[in-house]
Design an enzyme around this catalytic site. Structure first.
Site, PDB file in Angstrom:
ATOM      1  N   GLY A  27      40.132  57.147 -17.886  1.00 10.85           N
ATOM      2  CA  GLY A  27      40.887  55.981 -18.370  1.00 10.85           C
ATOM      3  C   GLY A  27      42.130  56.455 -19.088  1.00 10.85           C
ATOM      4  N   ARG A  28      41.924  57.088 -20.246  1.00 10.34           N
ATOM      5  CA  ARG A  28      43.028  57.569 -21.081  1.00 10.34           C
ATOM      6  C   ARG A  28      43.991  58.470 -20.287  1.00 10.34           C
ATOM      7  NH1 ARG A  28      42.039  58.447 -26.620  1.00 10.34           N
ATOM      8  NH2 ARG A  28      39.846  58.561 -26.074  1.00 10.34           N
ATOM      9  N   ARG A  81      43.915  52.876 -33.745  1.00 10.26           N
ATOM     10  CA  ARG A  81      43.373  54.240 -33.607  1.00 10.26           C
ATOM     11  C   ARG A  81      43.647  55.110 -34.836  1.00 10.26           C
ATOM     12  NH1 ARG A  81      44.304  57.684 -30.396  1.00 10.26           N
ATOM     13  NH2 ARG A  81      42.201  58.300 -29.811  1.00 10.26           N
ATOM     14  N   TYR A 112      40.102  56.161 -36.180  1.00 15.17           N
ATOM     15  CA  TYR A 112      39.679  57.534 -35.833  1.00 15.17           C
ATOM     16  C   TYR A 112      40.492  58.599 -36.552  1.00 15.17           C
ATOM     17  CZ  TYR A 112      38.379  54.811 -31.634  1.00 15.17           C
ATOM     18  OH  TYR A 112      37.920  53.864 -30.761  1.00 15.17           O
ATOM     19  N   CYS A 157      48.082  43.926 -44.240  1.00 13.98           N
ATOM     20  CA  CYS A 157      47.711  43.893 -45.640  1.00 13.98           C
ATOM     21  C   CYS A 157      46.468  44.736 -45.890  1.00 13.98           C
ATOM     22  CB  CYS A 157      47.475  42.437 -46.026  1.00 13.98           C
ATOM     23  SG  CYS A 157      47.638  42.198 -47.766  1.00 13.98           S
ATOM     24  N   TYR A 206      43.950  52.443 -25.079  1.00  9.67           N
ATOM     25  CA  TYR A 206      43.188  51.919 -26.219  1.00  9.67           C
ATOM     26  C   TYR A 206      44.091  51.425 -27.351  1.00  9.67           C
ATOM     27  CZ  TYR A 206      39.577  54.367 -23.604  1.00  9.67           C
ATOM     28  OH  TYR A 206      38.746  54.808 -22.599  1.00  9.67           O
TER      29      TYR A 206
HETATM   30  N1  LLP Z   1      33.362  55.932 -18.485  1.00 11.00           N
HETATM   31  C1  LLP Z   1      32.627  55.412 -19.469  1.00 11.00           C
HETATM   32  C2  LLP Z   1      31.238  55.070 -19.216  1.00 11.00           C
HETATM   33  C3  LLP Z   1      33.200  55.190 -20.734  1.00 11.00           C
HETATM   34  O1  LLP Z   1      32.449  54.692 -21.706  1.00 11.00           O
HETATM   35  C4  LLP Z   1      34.556  55.526 -20.954  1.00 11.00           C
HETATM   36  C5  LLP Z   1      35.181  55.296 -22.249  1.00 11.00           C
HETATM   37  C6  LLP Z   1      35.298  56.055 -19.890  1.00 11.00           C
HETATM   38  C7  LLP Z   1      34.670  56.253 -18.659  1.00 11.00           C
HETATM   39  C8  LLP Z   1      36.744  56.419 -20.016  1.00 11.00           C
HETATM   40  O2  LLP Z   1      36.935  57.417 -20.951  1.00 11.00           O
HETATM   41  P1  LLP Z   1      38.381  58.081 -21.078  1.00 11.00           P
HETATM   42  O3  LLP Z   1      38.664  58.774 -19.774  1.00 11.00           O
HETATM   43  O4  LLP Z   1      39.368  57.011 -21.329  1.00 11.00           O
HETATM   44  O5  LLP Z   1      38.257  59.023 -22.211  1.00 11.00           O
HETATM   45  N2  LLP Z   1      38.615  53.663 -28.078  1.00 11.00           N
HETATM   46  C9  LLP Z   1      38.465  55.113 -28.039  1.00 11.00           C
HETATM   47  C10 LLP Z   1      37.925  55.586 -26.723  1.00 11.00           C
HETATM   48  C11 LLP Z   1      36.635  54.902 -26.340  1.00 11.00           C
HETATM   49  C12 LLP Z   1      36.144  55.330 -24.996  1.00 11.00           C
HETATM   50  C13 LLP Z   1      35.117  54.378 -24.494  1.00 11.00           C
HETATM   51  N3  LLP Z   1      34.585  54.748 -23.228  1.00 11.00           N
HETATM   52  C14 LLP Z   1      39.803  55.760 -28.367  1.00 11.00           C
HETATM   53  O6  LLP Z   1      40.766  55.041 -28.605  1.00 11.00           O
HETATM   54  O7  LLP Z   1      39.899  56.988 -28.419  1.00 11.00           O
END
Ligand code: LLP
Length: 434
Positions: free
Chosen positions: A293-294, A331, A335, A362, A391
């Site tokens: 995703g990211r 974020r 985090y 605020c 995100y």
């Molecule tokens: N697959 C599953 C089952 C997941 O839970 C996630 C992310 C992904 C794929 C994709 O992960 P990525 O490639 O984006 O790392 N809000 C947090 C990240 C939460 C990720 C949730 N699951 C942040 O801003 O760092």
């Protein structure tokens, strides 16, 4: 100078440009705060998924994890590259379907799929489920039977591998709300139930160990465990898995201190571990899925703010406040995430002033960047924060009733609005009382 943003340049008026478009022009046209997404970069990332994964290996499918950034435009672009989608709610599903996504290429995730969401998915042809728990097996089977359809189940197994950035985004260790544990064989009981469920068909296993991962070993260790799980399934239940989903989590650079792994390095290590493991154990190579995703959208994003008030507390710090904050970027507060930024109308001038960038919400914790050298930001200047594509928009809120920013895509010297800015009317759009 700019982290992982080859599409960001500076023109002869010292203005930051994205895909050749001056952010000053974007600010004049759309206002701030503004999410700018380089469509050029998004396309180059999707092209990597296609060229270095889909076209390179037989029987694979990358799923874009759309929780990172979800709107009609992104699902439309994803389709052009032949990728599928990871959705985690009926809301995400609804947008993907509205954007014309093929339902058979959507995988439905989540640790608490609601009966209404299951029904929503199945009645629209979204039958691929990443199954998380026993309650889901029960209700998904019942609903599928009632609708006369089937759930194709990939079972999420927790490998017991600790990896990922902040503790909140680690999912692979024993103590997690996601998936079936492996250390006590729970996943085998889940598969056994699915094999007996008339409304379900068992397809394979799913792994996701966390997010913002920089260690190759985390992937190879996890995949080695998964080869073992596949063998265990074959030995105890007599079935070979048809699918292995290796998850996402590929780390990106937010600052100069981050050193992400190359996409090909990660995917070849994953593929090699699986191929060798399956060959060694005389098992048929399954279809392999990945879920970044990211990696697809993170570096494509730049958030553009206008600098407002300036506060110098002698002997303490200088605060500059911008017109957004934790509402468009949770974020930093959630985090303690680190970012780099530039004063976008002085982008190639010397960064000689130490400041802390605060949001306008605020909350004392609404600090976007603590201690950064910038080009002496003054009221009215533009501040561009890098790597805000993942995100941010999807985790944004209306705290303090700040309208959500617009989203603009830039591509080959042009810009287009893909999500309009919220208005004050939008803030009361769900209120039922005048
Ligand atoms: N697959 C599953 C089952 C997941 O839970 C996630 C992310 C992904 C794929 C994709 O992960 P990525 O490639 O984006 O790392 N809000 C947090 C990240 C939460 C990720 C949730 N699951 C942040 O801003 O760092």
């Amino acid at each position: 100078m700019f982290i992982q943003t080859p599409f960001a340049t500076v023109n002869d008026r010292h203005e930051l440009c994205v895909d050749g478009v001056s952010v000053m022009d974007l600010s004049n046209k759309y206002g701030t705060p503004l999410y700018i997404m380089s469509e050029g970069h998004i396309r180059s990332q999707f092209a990597l998924l296609k060229d270095k994964f889909i076209d390179r290996y037989p029987n694979v499918l990358p799923l874009y994890a759309s929780k990172a950034f979800s709107c009609l435009a992104i699902y439309k672009i994803a389709q052009e590259y032949g990728v599928g989608i990871d959705c985690v709610s009926a809301g995400e599903l609804s947008i993907a379907l509205k954007a014309g996504m093929d339902p058979t290429k959507i995988y439905f995730h989540g640790n608490n799929k609601l009966p209404s969401e299951i029904e929503y998915a199945l009645s629209r042809g979204v039958n691929h489920f990443v199954v998380d728990n026993f309650y889901e097996i029960k209700i998904a089977n019942e609903i599928a039977e009632r609708l006369g359809t089937k759930v194709y189940a990939t079972v999420r197994v927790v490998p017991g591998v600790k990896s990922g950035g902040h503790a909140y985004i680690q999912t692979g260790a024993k103590d997690t709300k996601f998936g079936f544990s492996s250390h006590d064989g729970t996943y085998l009981k889940a598969i056994e139930q699915i094999l007996k469920a008339p409304g379900m068909e068992f397809e394979g296993i799913h792994c996701h160990i966390g997010s913002q991962i920089f260690e190759l070993e985390a992937y190879t260790t996890a995949m080695t465990h998964f080869v073992g799980f596949a063998k265990e399934i074959k030995d105890t239940l007599g079935v070979e898995i048809k699918k292995l989903n290796a998850g996402g989590g590929y780390g990106i650079a937010y600052t100069h201190e981050d050193h992400p792994l190359d996409f090909e390095v990660i995917t070849s290590a994953i593929m090699k571990t699986i191929q060798e493991g399956f060959a060694k154990n005389n098992m048929r190579m399954p279809m392999v899925l990945i879920e970044p995703g990211r990696f697809v959208v993170g570096n494509a994003g730049i958030t553009l703010y206008t600098v407002g008030s300036y506060k110098d507390i002698p002997g303490v710090r200088k605060y500059v406040s911008v017109d957004g904050g934790m509402t468009d970027n949770i974020r930093s507060a959630l985090y303690d995430a680190k970012y780099e930024a530039v004063v976008a109308n002085k982008a190639d001038l010397a960064a000689d002033t130490l400041v802390t960038v605060a949001g306008k919400n605020c909350e004392s914790g609404d600090i976007l960047i603590k201690d950064i050298m910038l080009q002496d930001p003054q009221p009215g200047d533009l501040l561009a924060m890098f790597s805000t594509g993942a995100y941010h928009y999807t985790m944004s809120s209306n705290y303090n009733q700040l309208p959500k920013p617009a989203i603009v895509f830039t591509y080959q010297g042009k810009d287009r609005l893909v999500v309009r800015r919220q208005t004050f009317d939008d803030l009361i759009a769900y209120d039922v009382e005048e």
